[in-house]
Structures are given as structure tokens and as C-alpha cells.
Design a protein around this motif. Structure first.
Motif, PDB file in Angstrom:
ATOM      1  N   SER A  69      29.315  36.015  43.529  1.00  0.00           N
ATOM      2  CA  SER A  69      29.503  37.280  42.899  1.00  0.00           C
ATOM      3  C   SER A  69      30.860  37.440  42.499  1.00  0.00           C
ATOM      4  O   SER A  69      30.952  37.994  41.364  1.00  0.00           O
ATOM      5  N   GLU A  70      31.942  36.885  43.103  1.00  0.00           N
ATOM      6  CA  GLU A  70      33.322  36.553  42.555  1.00  0.00           C
ATOM      7  C   GLU A  70      33.320  35.959  40.936  1.00  0.00           C
ATOM      8  O   GLU A  70      33.679  36.704  40.157  1.00  0.00           O
ATOM      9  N   LYS A  71      32.342  34.970  40.925  1.00  0.00           N
ATOM     10  CA  LYS A  71      32.284  34.178  39.614  1.00  0.00           C
ATOM     11  C   LYS A  71      31.669  35.232  38.495  1.00  0.00           C
ATOM     12  O   LYS A  71      32.270  35.010  37.475  1.00  0.00           O
ATOM     13  N   ILE A  72      30.390  35.742  39.025  1.00  0.00           N
ATOM     14  CA  ILE A  72      29.972  36.245  37.907  1.00  0.00           C
ATOM     15  C   ILE A  72      30.469  37.790  37.401  1.00  0.00           C
ATOM     16  O   ILE A  72      30.664  38.054  36.487  1.00  0.00           O
ATOM     17  N   GLN A  73      31.252  38.311  38.494  1.00  0.00           N
ATOM     18  CA  GLN A  73      32.213  39.646  38.234  1.00  0.00           C
ATOM     19  C   GLN A  73      33.204  39.137  37.434  1.00  0.00           C
ATOM     20  O   GLN A  73      34.060  40.000  37.013  1.00  0.00           O
ATOM     21  N   GLY A  74      33.872  38.161  37.452  1.00  0.00           N
ATOM     22  CA  GLY A  74      34.971  37.234  36.758  1.00  0.00           C
ATOM     23  C   GLY A  74      36.419  38.126  37.499  1.00  0.00           C
ATOM     24  O   GLY A  74      37.465  37.675  36.924  1.00  0.00           O
ATOM     25  N   THR A  75      36.126  38.408  38.800  1.00  0.00           N
ATOM     26  CA  THR A  75      37.506  38.946  39.336  1.00  0.00           C
ATOM     27  C   THR A  75      37.159  38.954  40.990  1.00  0.00           C
ATOM     28  O   THR A  75      36.122  39.143  41.260  1.00  0.00           O
ATOM     29  N   LEU A  76      38.368  38.993  41.579  1.00  0.00           N
ATOM     30  CA  LEU A  76      38.253  38.579  43.063  1.00  0.00           C
ATOM     31  C   LEU A  76      38.437  40.161  43.616  1.00  0.00           C
ATOM     32  O   LEU A  76      39.571  40.760  43.102  1.00  0.00           O
ATOM     33  N   LYS A  77      37.597  40.670  44.321  1.00  0.00           N
ATOM     34  CA  LYS A  77      37.408  41.985  45.134  1.00  0.00           C
ATOM     35  C   LYS A  77      37.662  41.860  46.512  1.00  0.00           C
ATOM     36  O   LYS A  77      37.475  40.694  47.029  1.00  0.00           O
ATOM     37  N   VAL A  78      37.959  42.970  46.969  1.00  0.00           N
ATOM     38  CA  VAL A  78      38.269  42.896  48.647  1.00  0.00           C
ATOM     39  C   VAL A  78      36.876  42.717  49.317  1.00  0.00           C
ATOM     40  O   VAL A  78      36.937  41.905  50.384  1.00  0.00           O
ATOM     41  N   TRP A  79      35.573  43.188  48.536  1.00  0.00           N
ATOM     42  CA  TRP A  79      34.451  42.814  49.567  1.00  0.00           C
ATOM     43  C   TRP A  79      34.026  41.452  49.440  1.00  0.00           C
ATOM     44  O   TRP A  79      33.308  40.807  50.289  1.00  0.00           O
ATOM     45  N   HIS A  80      34.448  40.611  48.310  1.00  0.00           N
ATOM     46  CA  HIS A  80      34.334  39.112  48.221  1.00  0.00           C
ATOM     47  C   HIS A  80      34.937  38.328  49.269  1.00  0.00           C
ATOM     48  O   HIS A  80      34.468  37.749  50.013  1.00  0.00           O
ATOM     49  N   LEU A  81      36.222  38.927  49.636  1.00  0.00           N
ATOM     50  CA  LEU A  81      37.089  38.459  50.703  1.00  0.00           C
ATOM     51  C   LEU A  81      36.477  38.757  52.003  1.00  0.00           C
ATOM     52  O   LEU A  81      36.452  37.710  52.875  1.00  0.00           O
ATOM     53  N   VAL A  82      35.772  39.768  52.415  1.00  0.00           N
ATOM     54  CA  VAL A  82      35.078  40.040  53.419  1.00  0.00           C
ATOM     55  C   VAL A  82      33.827  39.133  53.614  1.00  0.00           C
ATOM     56  O   VAL A  82      33.859  38.633  54.806  1.00  0.00           O
ATOM     57  N   PHE A  83      33.069  38.696  52.543  1.00  0.00           N
ATOM     58  CA  PHE A  83      32.118  37.726  52.788  1.00  0.00           C
ATOM     59  C   PHE A  83      32.563  36.562  53.002  1.00  0.00           C
ATOM     60  O   PHE A  83      32.023  35.540  53.648  1.00  0.00           O
ATOM     61  N   PHE A  84      33.931  36.045  52.235  1.00  0.00           N
ATOM     62  CA  PHE A  84      34.389  34.624  52.608  1.00  0.00           C
ATOM     63  C   PHE A  84      34.479  34.652  54.247  1.00  0.00           C
ATOM     64  O   PHE A  84      34.387  33.644  54.921  1.00  0.00           O
TER      65      PHE A  84
END
Length: 125
Positions: free
Chosen positions: A22-37
Motif C-alpha cells: 500500500s505504501e508503494k502503490i500510494q507513493g508515500t509513507l502514512k501512519v496506517w502503513h506503520l500500524v500494519f508494519f
């Protein structure tokens, strides 16, 4: 206990894959990506600890166990570094780092797949 380990490792795959891609497709790191990590890290660590307990209890230590164990430990360490670094990047709010973070994420994800896939391969052999 094995079924719990498989569930946790599978959840780790889902959470980590969703976060990274999702981070790759959206092209930017977001807080919800961090939650998934972090969810992926927690599930992977939990599943790994359960599998380690099963292996020790049943005395199933083999040469493939060492490979799987070493790559699994490396993957967990990389996932932890990845999550901490993502936290740092988001706190710092550096737009360049936020935009390029997915490159690091993809490498960590690809390395994480080695023990995930090897677990299935070694189990089938």
C-alpha cells in the motif's frame, strides 16, 4: 499449537504485505502503513515463538531448522528496524524520506519472504 503458529505467521504475511505494498502503490509513507508494519512484526514474532517452542518440545532440530531459524531471526530484526525507522521518518516529517521509504520497505519485505517460504518448503521435504 501448530495451528496457532500458522495463523499468526499468515496474519504477519497479510499485515506486512498490505502495509508495504500500500505504501508503494500510494507513493508515500502514512501512519496506517506503520500500524500494519507493527502488526506484522507482532504476529510474526508471536508465530515464530510458538514454532520455536514446538520445535524444542518435539526435538525437531535439523540443519534446515538452523537455516530457517537464522533467516527468521534476521527477518524479525529487519522488520523491527524497518518499523522503528518508519516511525522516525514519520516523526521527522521529511518529505523526501517519506516518499522514498518504500524502496527500503520492499527490500525488507522480500528478505522476510525467505523464511516464510522456506518454512513451507522444508516442511514438505
Amino acid at each position: 499449537m501448530l495451528s496457532y503458529a500458522i495463523i499468526f505467521i499468515s496474519l504477519a504475511l497479510v499485515f506486512y504485505t498490505v502495509g508495504v505494498w500500500s505504501e508503494k502503490i500510494q507513493g508515500t509513507l502514512k501512519v496506517w502503513h506503520l500500524v500494519f508494519f507493527y502488526l506484522g512484526l507482532v504476529c510474526d514474532t508471536t508465530g515464530t515463538l510458538i514454532m520455536e517452542a514446538i520445535t524444542k518440545t518435539m526435538g525437531m532440530i535439523t540443519s534446515t531448522s538452523y537455516f530457517h531459524g537464522i533467516t527468521g531471526a534476521l527477518a524479525i530484526i529487519l522488520m523491527l528496524v524497518h518499523a522503528i525507522w518508519a516511525t522516525f521518518v514519520l516523526i521527522k516529517r521529511d518529505k523526501v524520506m517519506i516518499a522514498k521509504f518504500h524502496q527500503f520497505s520492499l527490500w525488507v519485505w522480500a528478505i522476510w519472504l525467505i523464511p516464510y517460504i522456506s518454512g513451507f518448503i522444508f516442511r514438505m521435504i
